[in-house]
Motif scaffolding. Structure first.
Motif, short mmCIF file in Angstrom:
data_model
loop_
_atom_site.label_atom_id
_atom_site.label_comp_id
_atom_site.label_asym_id
_atom_site.label_seq_id
_atom_site.Cartn_x
_atom_site.Cartn_y
_atom_site.Cartn_z
N HIS A 487 48.61 33.37 41.58
CA HIS A 487 47.63 32.77 42.41
C HIS A 487 46.73 34.11 43.05
O HIS A 487 46.01 33.93 43.97
CB HIS A 487 47.97 31.80 43.28
CG HIS A 487 48.76 32.37 44.44
ND1 HIS A 487 50.39 32.48 44.11
CD2 HIS A 487 48.59 32.58 45.87
CE1 HIS A 487 50.88 32.85 45.14
NE2 HIS A 487 49.92 33.18 46.26
N ASP A 488 46.84 35.42 42.70
CA ASP A 488 46.40 36.42 43.21
C ASP A 488 45.73 37.18 42.13
O ASP A 488 46.31 37.34 41.08
CB ASP A 488 47.14 37.14 44.28
CG ASP A 488 48.28 37.96 43.38
OD1 ASP A 488 49.14 37.30 42.84
OD2 ASP A 488 48.05 39.19 43.31
N PHE A 517 40.16 33.54 42.84
CA PHE A 517 41.76 33.67 43.34
C PHE A 517 41.16 34.69 44.81
O PHE A 517 41.96 35.03 45.47
CB PHE A 517 42.42 34.67 42.67
CG PHE A 517 43.13 33.73 41.60
CD1 PHE A 517 43.08 32.40 41.65
CD2 PHE A 517 43.81 34.36 40.55
CE1 PHE A 517 43.90 31.63 40.48
CE2 PHE A 517 44.47 33.62 39.46
CZ PHE A 517 44.42 32.31 39.45
N ALA A 521 43.16 31.56 47.31
CA ALA A 521 43.89 30.37 46.19
C ALA A 521 45.26 30.13 46.69
O ALA A 521 45.96 31.16 47.24
CB ALA A 521 43.87 31.11 44.96
N PRO A 523 49.15 28.93 46.55
CA PRO A 523 50.40 29.03 45.41
C PRO A 523 50.22 27.71 44.78
O PRO A 523 50.38 26.64 45.54
CB PRO A 523 51.83 29.22 46.43
CG PRO A 523 51.27 29.61 47.83
CD PRO A 523 49.85 29.09 48.04
N VAL B 70 44.83 31.74 53.32
CA VAL B 70 45.78 30.72 53.14
C VAL B 70 46.91 31.00 53.84
O VAL B 70 47.70 32.24 53.79
CB VAL B 70 46.15 30.43 51.60
CG1 VAL B 70 47.13 29.27 51.41
CG2 VAL B 70 44.73 30.08 50.87
N ASN B 103 47.72 34.08 51.19
CA ASN B 103 46.84 34.59 50.20
C ASN B 103 45.55 34.79 51.20
O ASN B 103 45.27 34.02 52.07
CB ASN B 103 46.16 33.61 49.06
CG ASN B 103 45.80 34.45 48.11
OD1 ASN B 103 45.69 35.67 48.26
ND2 ASN B 103 45.84 33.71 46.87
N ARG B 132 36.21 22.04 48.21
CA ARG B 132 36.86 21.95 49.49
C ARG B 132 36.45 21.19 50.63
O ARG B 132 37.00 20.75 51.45
CB ARG B 132 37.09 23.40 50.12
CG ARG B 132 38.35 24.23 49.06
CD ARG B 132 38.58 25.36 50.08
NE ARG B 132 39.11 26.59 49.15
CZ ARG B 132 39.53 27.56 49.13
NH1 ARG B 132 38.86 28.22 50.26
NH2 ARG B 132 39.93 28.34 48.29
#
Lengths: 580, 580
Positions: A487-488, A517, A521, A523, B70, B103, B132
């Motif tokens: 997710h990165d 990403f 984003a 996980p 995040v 993130n 979102r």
């Protein structure tokens, strides 16, 4: 009004009621003064009674009804003199007062019975007649029920079904795409999705949190037996989860389905590492309804003077229960079986574990009773069993023994379709080496995350890196598979590099995902079930074609509508393409 | 474990609990010694509290959090000093003891708020960020709920969902197909379905009795505003039914949906003949949330010396409530409106129905007070209303007045999205004349049955034959349409002949269906709802794009993934095609 009741619902409580029924003539028994007609619809069969005494004209008309004629009748429900306890309507029949033919029928090309006289090809050409047969309709009904249960179960735990697009973009990674020329954008093409993978990941970036979809997917592969170019997935994705969260949720779903639909209570699913599955079962989708685990015999079978074993990477065997009594002929047949090109082994060593505890093997010259007793111990052989031993390259020998194990289980009737033995296979390798392209391919797909503790191997020994990837296996079939995703952006970029993408290719094909990403984003991870396969197994079968309403044959052809087919020159012209 | 709770569920009953939350930073208020962060996920927003006094390092870290980062936090639920009654979690906040950035995020290209600052184009390019936002996510959630309700409702009354194939065969009837080149059958093509029409009819021949499917359909049309090349249908078919059976069942479904989802109790749906809909509303999908019915004025407006009316086929008008006070400028604007090419009228006559009961019209020279009083009577005008009159060809004038009626309702705010006014429009014409191809086309599709009582007109005046076809209309939108089908080969053959098919063409394209009709096809009929449209209307809107997760733009392009796109020469070669 065509009917007051269907053909499956009338019983003794309806006696004396006047009813109207519609349906198909299943069969007609002409007894002269009496005629009995079985009227069929989706819901059941009801017996119609006609008699010369009550209405000679009607009795005569009934005698002329052909199989599969569509009729409508009016009449009164009466109690039968000779009752049929096997069907729900078996205590009554209809004394018919009016009969109307709604549509005639040619004689069908095969019988519309549970056991039909029609072969595969003719039944596919007239699939609409095949669907009239109970087993086919029941398969479709099972599929409907499974889909409904899946949707309601997931929806109740906050999963949202979101429809992702079917006209997407072609990417060279993975299998071949079906493509769709764009008329409005001449020279450009859409592709049909092999799975909604990138879209479901974008939904996670979009904060949807729990997504599912029952969705058609498309792969333009050379069709092996029982593969379809279009197939259905139960596609799922979740945010803020680790592998165990996903395994627990979807174990719950699977357990619910088996309970609700098959009335089977499943225990907790075993979780087995990929390496163990290969070692013990020679397969990443082991059938654990039965034992016969593979025993590694290198330590006890090598260096005893038997060169065939000494030179090989792996010597291993299985103990086949109760087969010590195999004759020479049976053993030769087994040897032939492993030598077939599909297996490709050079031979097979056997050792009978006699009921008196002694051994008799094909290599008695090289191995003593004590030697073979060690084989028996390692393969868990009991008196009366037959130990089968193979040798060769490590992976190949595991796989061959896995195939042999399944073959023996099949032969011995150990693969009971009424028994359900699920397990999770975890810790798959991240990458696999492809000899043809001389590069690593993603074993699951390029969005799967490597295990953090294996990352140090990424540059030096990438083939050893394990992934956060898992399969749900049932009865020797993979029914689902998934992974925790990257997710990165930087990990994803590095993954594409390892898979041989240039920076430009990665950006061109998956730039939108890597961009996504960069905007927070979460996980995330997910799983996809093969619905066709899942339903087939729940139905106690393995042929998925029987659980698809209108399947294609092994050439990707729908023989009923005769598709694919040529299109007009004008159509091609509009699409800016021509035939080669 | 990423979270013990989601961001929408903590309240005063959780005070003193230790919790873990994950989500996105909605906003952060840096008060120096204190920092408050709104943590957002799909389920809600929870306030996080940091203070220099308790943990200076953490407070500083919180101050550095950017929008859409995040994060994962641990902390204790405490009661807020200043409560926010507007949100479910508004009485509590989390005293954070641990903070982890899962993130980072770049600054999003538009604000993630209910009212965003992003335009359409940028929101489409970053659709995953648009999703979102609450309004978009709620639209998708509404769609999910509607789909679930539809499935459960139909399944409970014995409908089976059956998946029909996506790779089918191209047919020239109807709209343009998307086609898919076959690699295994070089030079041949599949087509994507415009609807599962023939397959669902074959399922009826197969005895499935009640079928439904929520299914993607594809039309390669030049996209008008708010049309999508791929769209979703609720597709249904039933056997042994007449028109009323279908209307009753699907009226029940629609009523159930509105009750369950919008909490609106609908009365019995009016059933209106197509001819009446055109006469009274100038539309086959009338919006009956308001009156303004069209009045035909031929008898009272012709032959009064006003040549403009005398020469025309139809003079008709509507009475617009409360608009007698319109100024010259407002009236001129209306006249301009009807002269726009989209309407194409030559002019508009008006008559003010003054509050004192007198009239003032733009044609006072030709019509007396008594003359105009008759217009008022026929159009049901009341004092204070404005009568608008148009003249011209019969059909064109009806249609123009229908458009004007909608325009006036829109202007007057009479189209309340919270009011739901459904009706059935029935007795559509079977055929419509197509000027371009100089032949009749099927108005619904070529499988629709003609009304038995009109069959005598089939050879002499086919345009007058009515069909067993019906539309479900809501708030001026067609949300569903269907028909009773032809179920015998000879009628179907004759229909194809009327539509200009040669025998060979009919056999080539639909031979499988006509064959099927020879093996006992039951009487059957069905309906298909446009899910995108239905959901939009239930959501109080009319733009379907807002109810699709990943829509395409008006050029059929997905601007997020940049599709369609060129494919490799190798791919084209494999498919036996090349670019023109």
């Amino acid at each position: 009004m065509y009917r007051s009741h269907n053909c499956g619902e009338l019983n003794i409580s309806n006696v004396n009621q006047k009813v109207t029924l519609s349906g198909w003539v299943q069969k007609s028994r002409d007894l002269g003064a009496m005629t009995f007609v079985d009227l069929r619809d989706r819901y059941g069969i009801t017996q119609l009674a006609f008699s010369e005494e009550k209405n000679a004209e009607l009795n005569e008309a009934a005698q002329k009804l052909g199989r599969e004629f569509v009729i409508q009748i009016e009449g009164v429900v009466i109690e039968r003199s000779s009752k049929n306890k096997n069907i729900a309507t078996g205590e009554v029949e209809i004394e018919v007062s009016e009969l109307k033919i709604l549509n005639k029928s040619e004689l069908p090309p095969f019988t519309i019975e549970d056991k039909t006289d029609g072969g595969d090809d003719i039944r596919m050409k007239y699939r609409y007649l095949d669907i009239r047969r109970n087993p086919v309709r029941e398969n479709l009904m099972l599929r409907h029920k499974v889909s409904m249960e899946v949707r309601n179960y997931l929806s109740n735990i906050e999963f949202m079904e979101v429809e992702t697009p079917y006209l997407i973009k072609s990417t060279p990674e993975g299998a071949r795409d079906f493509i769709v020329p764009s008329r409005m954008n001449g020279g450009e093409f859409y592709a049909l999705p092999q799975s909604p993978q990138t879209f479901k990941q974008l939904l996670m970036v979009g904060g949807i949190d729990r997504y599912f979809q029952i969705v058609k997917c498309f792969r333009d592969e050379d069709l092996r037996a029982d593969r379809q170019p279009e197939f259905t997935q139960i596609d799922c994705e979740m945010s803020f989860v680790e592998q165990d969260d996903i395994l627990n949720i979807f174990e719950g779903l699977t357990r619910h389905l088996l309970k609700k639909i098959n009335d089977v209570e499943l225990k907790e699913f075993p979780r087995m590492e990929y390496a163990d599955a290969m070692r013990l079962y020679g397969s990443d989708k082991p059938d654990i309804r039965f034992g016969m685990e593979i025993g590694e015999l290198n330590d006890v079978a090598k260096n005893k003077g038997f060169k065939v074993f000494d030179e090989q990477e792996l010597v291993a065997g299985i103990a086949v229960p109760g087969c010590a009594s195999y004759t020479r002929k049976q053993l030769d047949k087994l040897i032939d079986w492993v030598k077939r090109p599909q297996i490709g082994a050079t031979g097979l060593i056997w050792a009978k574990h006699n009921t008196d505890g002694t051994f008799k093997s094909s290599v008695d010259k090289f191995y003593s009773q004590e030697d073979v007793a060690k084989w028996a111990e390692i393969t868990a052989s009991k008196p009366g069993d037959l130990i089968l031993v193979m040798a060769g390259g490590h992976d190949k020998t595991q796989k061959n023994l896995g195939d042999l194990r399944l073959h023996m289980a099949e032969t011995l009737g150990l693969r009971d379709p009424k028994v359900f033995a699920p397990l999770w296979v975890v810790d798959f390798p991240l990458l696999e080496w492809d000899e043809d392209s001389e590069r690593f391919h993603a074993m699951h797909h390029p969005f799967t995350s490597p295990k953090a503790e294996d990352m140090y191997l990424m540059e030096t020994d990438p083939g050893k890196v394990r992934a956060n990837a898992y399969d749900l296996v049932m009865n020797g079939n993979e029914i689902g598979g998934g992974s925790i995703r990257i997710h990165d952006k930087s990990t994803q970029e590095s993954m594409f590099t390892h898979l041989g993408f240039t920076k430009d290719q990665a950006k061109e094909q998956f730039g939108f995902l890597m961009d996504a990403f960069e905007f927070g984003a979460p996980p995330h991870g997910g799983i996809a079930f093969g619905l066709d396969r899942l339903v087939a197994i729940m139905g106690g079968q393995e042929i998925i074609r029987d659980f698809i309403a209108f399947p294609k044959n092994n050439s990707g052809r729908d023989v009923m509508i005769n598709s694919p087919a040529p299109v007009s020159a004008e159509q091609l012209n509009d699409l800016s393409i021509k035939l080669k």
